[in-house]
Design a protein around this motif. Sequence first.
Motif, PDB file in Angstrom:
ATOM      1  N   ASN A  61       0.811  -1.225   0.000  1.00 40.08           N
ATOM      2  CA  ASN A  61       0.000   0.000   0.000  1.00 40.08           C
ATOM      3  C   ASN A  61       0.839   1.268   0.000  1.00 40.08           C
ATOM      4  OD1 ASN A  61       0.739   0.233   2.764  1.00 40.08           O
ATOM      5  ND2 ASN A  61      -0.956  -1.161   3.260  1.00 40.08           N
ATOM      6  N   MET A  62       2.168   1.119  -0.089  1.00 49.51           N
ATOM      7  CA  MET A  62       3.032   2.300  -0.210  1.00 49.51           C
ATOM      8  C   MET A  62       3.223   2.687  -1.671  1.00 49.51           C
ATOM      9  SD  MET A  62       3.901   3.127   2.855  1.00 49.51           S
ATOM     10  CE  MET A  62       5.532   3.664   3.323  1.00 49.51           C
ATOM     11  N   ALA A  63       2.492   1.991  -2.571  1.00 50.84           N
ATOM     12  CA  ALA A  63       2.682   2.245  -4.006  1.00 50.84           C
ATOM     13  C   ALA A  63       2.360   3.679  -4.387  1.00 50.84           C
ATOM     14  CB  ALA A  63       1.826   1.290  -4.830  1.00 50.84           C
ATOM     15  N   ASP A  64       1.432   4.300  -3.667  1.00 48.25           N
ATOM     16  CA  ASP A  64       1.018   5.642  -4.106  1.00 48.25           C
ATOM     17  C   ASP A  64       1.496   6.758  -3.171  1.00 48.25           C
ATOM     18  OD1 ASP A  64      -0.491   4.935  -2.006  1.00 48.25           O
ATOM     19  OD2 ASP A  64      -2.453   5.195  -2.986  1.00 48.25           O
ATOM     20  N   VAL A  65       2.610   6.537  -2.501  1.00 49.96           N
ATOM     21  CA  VAL A  65       3.110   7.615  -1.636  1.00 49.96           C
ATOM     22  C   VAL A  65       3.585   8.792  -2.485  1.00 49.96           C
ATOM     23  CG1 VAL A  65       3.792   6.093   0.245  1.00 49.96           C
ATOM     24  CG2 VAL A  65       5.465   6.680  -1.537  1.00 49.96           C
ATOM     25  N   LYS A  66       3.583   9.941  -1.852  1.00 50.10           N
ATOM     26  CA  LYS A  66       4.016  11.158  -2.547  1.00 50.10           C
ATOM     27  C   LYS A  66       5.250  11.731  -1.859  1.00 50.10           C
ATOM     28  CE  LYS A  66       0.046  13.307  -2.031  1.00 50.10           C
ATOM     29  NZ  LYS A  66      -0.604  12.229  -1.272  1.00 50.10           N
ATOM     30  N   ALA A  67       5.931  12.586  -2.596  1.00 54.66           N
ATOM     31  CA  ALA A  67       7.105  13.262  -2.045  1.00 54.66           C
ATOM     32  C   ALA A  67       6.743  13.884  -0.703  1.00 54.66           C
ATOM     33  CB  ALA A  67       7.557  14.363  -2.989  1.00 54.66           C
ATOM     34  N   GLN A  68       7.636  13.741   0.254  1.00 57.36           N
ATOM     35  CA  GLN A  68       7.512  14.366   1.577  1.00 57.36           C
ATOM     36  C   GLN A  68       6.470  13.694   2.474  1.00 57.36           C
ATOM     37  OE1 GLN A  68      10.634  16.384   1.149  1.00 57.36           O
ATOM     38  NE2 GLN A  68       9.497  17.401   2.755  1.00 57.36           N
ATOM     39  N   ASP A  69       5.830  12.604   2.034  1.00 59.02           N
ATOM     40  CA  ASP A  69       4.968  11.851   2.943  1.00 59.02           C
ATOM     41  C   ASP A  69       5.846  11.259   4.036  1.00 59.02           C
ATOM     42  OD1 ASP A  69       2.685  12.361   1.519  1.00 59.02           O
ATOM     43  OD2 ASP A  69       2.517  10.361   0.620  1.00 59.02           O
ATOM     44  N   LYS A  70       5.309  11.237   5.250  1.00 56.01           N
ATOM     45  CA  LYS A  70       6.103  10.769   6.388  1.00 56.01           C
ATOM     46  C   LYS A  70       5.426   9.583   7.055  1.00 56.01           C
ATOM     47  CE  LYS A  70       7.739  15.419   6.817  1.00 56.01           C
ATOM     48  NZ  LYS A  70       7.352  15.656   5.415  1.00 56.01           N
ATOM     49  N   PHE A  71       6.229   8.610   7.454  1.00 60.00           N
ATOM     50  CA  PHE A  71       5.712   7.396   8.068  1.00 60.00           C
ATOM     51  C   PHE A  71       6.524   7.034   9.298  1.00 60.00           C
ATOM     52  CE2 PHE A  71       4.699   7.261   3.608  1.00 60.00           C
ATOM     53  CZ  PHE A  71       3.358   6.887   3.610  1.00 60.00           C
ATOM     54  N   GLN A  72       5.845   6.319  10.206  1.00 56.13           N
ATOM     55  CA  GLN A  72       6.619   5.682  11.256  1.00 56.13           C
ATOM     56  C   GLN A  72       6.737   4.195  10.898  1.00 56.13           C
ATOM     57  OE1 GLN A  72       5.810   3.878  15.325  1.00 56.13           O
ATOM     58  NE2 GLN A  72       5.866   6.061  15.800  1.00 56.13           N
ATOM     59  N   PHE A  73       7.948   3.791  10.551  1.00 59.72           N
ATOM     60  CA  PHE A  73       8.172   2.376  10.272  1.00 59.72           C
ATOM     61  C   PHE A  73       8.359   1.657  11.596  1.00 59.72           C
ATOM     62  CE2 PHE A  73       8.564   1.658   5.748  1.00 59.72           C
ATOM     63  CZ  PHE A  73       8.702   2.946   5.232  1.00 59.72           C
ATOM     64  N   VAL A 105       9.486  10.417   2.507  1.00 57.25           N
ATOM     65  CA  VAL A 105       9.662  10.048   1.101  1.00 57.25           C
ATOM     66  C   VAL A 105      10.519  11.118   0.436  1.00 57.25           C
ATOM     67  CG1 VAL A 105       8.517   9.609  -1.102  1.00 57.25           C
ATOM     68  CG2 VAL A 105       7.434   8.872   1.042  1.00 57.25           C
ATOM     69  N   ASP A 106      11.690  10.709  -0.031  1.00 56.94           N
ATOM     70  CA  ASP A 106      12.618  11.669  -0.620  1.00 56.94           C
ATOM     71  C   ASP A 106      11.983  12.331  -1.828  1.00 56.94           C
ATOM     72  OD1 ASP A 106      15.847  12.264  -0.608  1.00 56.94           O
ATOM     73  OD2 ASP A 106      14.924  12.447  -2.584  1.00 56.94           O
ATOM     74  N   PRO A 107      11.966  13.672  -1.843  1.00 59.56           N
ATOM     75  CA  PRO A 107      11.275  14.364  -2.940  1.00 59.56           C
ATOM     76  C   PRO A 107      11.944  14.183  -4.294  1.00 59.56           C
ATOM     77  CG  PRO A 107      12.432  15.936  -1.522  1.00 59.56           C
ATOM     78  CD  PRO A 107      12.510  14.596  -0.848  1.00 59.56           C
ATOM     79  N   LYS A 108      13.174  13.726  -4.293  1.00 54.60           N
ATOM     80  CA  LYS A 108      13.849  13.547  -5.582  1.00 54.60           C
ATOM     81  C   LYS A 108      13.688  12.135  -6.128  1.00 54.60           C
ATOM     82  CE  LYS A 108      16.886  17.413  -5.154  1.00 54.60           C
ATOM     83  NZ  LYS A 108      18.220  17.966  -4.902  1.00 54.60           N
ATOM     84  N   VAL A 117      12.651   6.144  -2.356  1.00 55.65           N
ATOM     85  CA  VAL A 117      13.707   6.359  -1.367  1.00 55.65           C
ATOM     86  C   VAL A 117      13.082   6.959  -0.107  1.00 55.65           C
ATOM     87  CG1 VAL A 117      15.794   7.660  -0.818  1.00 55.65           C
ATOM     88  CG2 VAL A 117      15.510   6.664  -3.098  1.00 55.65           C
ATOM     89  N   PHE A 118      13.378   6.316   1.016  1.00 54.86           N
ATOM     90  CA  PHE A 118      12.905   6.823   2.303  1.00 54.86           C
ATOM     91  C   PHE A 118      14.093   7.329   3.119  1.00 54.86           C
ATOM     92  CE2 PHE A 118       9.638   3.852   0.977  1.00 54.86           C
ATOM     93  CZ  PHE A 118       8.458   4.504   1.323  1.00 54.86           C
ATOM     94  N   ASN A 119      14.023   8.599   3.504  1.00 51.83           N
ATOM     95  CA  ASN A 119      15.070   9.166   4.354  1.00 51.83           C
ATOM     96  C   ASN A 119      14.696   8.984   5.814  1.00 51.83           C
ATOM     97  OD1 ASN A 119      16.571  10.241   2.170  1.00 51.83           O
ATOM     98  ND2 ASN A 119      15.141  11.984   2.053  1.00 51.83           N
ATOM     99  N   GLN A 120      15.596   8.417   6.583  1.00 49.39           N
ATOM    100  CA  GLN A 120      15.292   8.303   8.015  1.00 49.39           C
ATOM    101  C   GLN A 120      15.385   9.681   8.666  1.00 49.39           C
ATOM    102  OE1 GLN A 120      17.960   6.137  10.715  1.00 49.39           O
ATOM    103  NE2 GLN A 120      16.155   5.191  11.611  1.00 49.39           N
TER     104      GLN A 120
END
Length: 551
Positions: free
Chosen positions: A507-519, A527-530, A538-541
């Motif tokens: 269900n992470m298929a439709d994430v957008k730039a800058q969306d934030k999650f707690q893994f 979500v890395d905007p680039k 790419v997910f930035n911690q």
Amino acid sequence: MEHHSSNFIRNIIKEDIETGKHDKIITRFPPEPNGYLHIGHAKSIVLNFGVADEFGGKTNLRFDDTNPLKEDIEFVNSIKEDVKWLGYDWDNLFFASDYFEEMYNRAVLLIEKGLAYVDDLSGDEIREYRGTLTEPGKPSPYRDRTIEENLDLFTRMRNGEFGNGEKVLRAKIDMSSPNINLRDPVIYRISHATHHNTGDKWCIYPMYAFAHPLEDAIEGVTHSICTLEFEDQRPLYDWVVENCNMESTPRQYEFGRLNLTNTVMSKRKLKQLVEEGYVDGWDDPRMPTISGLRRRGFTPEAIRAFCQEIGVSKTSGVVDSRMLDHFVREDLKLKAPRTMGVLRPLKVVITNYPEGQTEMLDAEINPEVPEMGIRQIPFSREIYIEQDDFMENPPSKYFRLFPGNEVRLKHAYFIKCEEVIKDENGNVIELRCTYDPETKSGTGFTGRKVKGTIHWVEATQAIQAEFRLYQPLILDEEMNEEEEGKSFLERVNPNSLEILKGFVEPNMADVKAQDKFQFFRHGYFNVDPKHTATDHLVFNQIVELKSSFRM
Ligand code: ATP
Ligand code: MG
């Protein structure tokens, strides 16, 4: 907006309003567009916009663009974007360069009053003549030029008749003043350079110490808030305002600049990190720039709350950078959806689960905010777990998977490790487990307990993702490296970035730039905007879940 913690500048303003000294206050945030804004600037922004907001005043965003060699429109644009992103709206947008004509006229006025002169000494000679803290300065041989001669030379400076450094205009104040800033400071210099705003119109530019008080006075700024290193310049600031016959009288107030552990904060150093390739641009997620913090996943709310909390004082202390982490955790705790991601995958086959079958399991999006609802995650015979959630020969007190042990899969079933598959080098490449259908999460199973809960992702539908984990960019916490003759570049952490390839829920298929999650168990990620294409997420911690830091 947020709570207004008490600080001495706010108290001064409050008093100025209560005593009727001002009925409307005007502050300004005056960056030089020679780099990107950093978290230190955020402190100044929050203070300037914050007090104006609180007392019904105004704040100008003013570009202090008096040094064409270092400035660029790229920086102007990024600064505007960053101030807006932090949540502030300026009342006016100004450029110091719009006042060049007026500043020139004020300099002419000083000459006419016998308070400024054109000097032919070189920069080195001026420094030499200036004296020291214990010795008075001596006058330049050009100090007594006539007003006519000064007016003529200054006009010719403006007309481009002289080369860079050949002449300067100096204020004529006091060569023996105990305050070295008052020993005839340079107020105009020659610089044949194209300006991002005024092009080639000017080849003389005002110095900061002359320009800044004029800019404030022109705009009717009431409280000109700057950092502590300008304290010794305040008498010069007042001298300029008074002797240039400015109508309004701004007052300068100084506060301590923000320093953070494991960080360098001057634009000059940050620029060096960018230009010498230590980082991937001004917005590299390891940078203390606003754009770097944004790309890392910090929120404006967290940065503002941090700035409020550190407060404003007359001294510059060093703040633990983990305090900023604390505020982003606080902000995201209730906002960020929970999800599961496997950063270092190990395949697990559940041998007694029917082949070809998939079931959907319910999982809370945020257990602390039930209104956020539930998401559905697939479960089947093949899943991925973290490599370090399995140990073949565990120490005591290891409650995760090991041969013969049973653990809970978060949101799913108990599984038990039955068999370990290795490659020819003896590396574990797969586990064979069995599951117990009775233990399904949410069914109230109480038959037996297990001590470990681990996370997982269903293997056939999992989405590949890249995880970027960060360590501080700067290693130790010494602040005076330059005094020790050591470059801060020697302190750059060679291991500040770790890139892992793993999997996230489908269900992470439709994430957008800058969306934030707690893994689950790994902390907060952005979500890395680039990189937002589903084939290269790419997910930035942002931060781990817990820190040792206590407020
Ligand atoms: P740097 O040394 O990083 O280049 P600067 O002071 O030269 O910073 P400016 O663009 O002139 O940068 O700064 C704009 C405003 O931000 C100024 O009022 C300045 O005092 C303030 N500011 C800059 N750095 C900090 C800091 N670390 N803490 C608090 N305020 C800061
Ligand atoms: Mg500067």
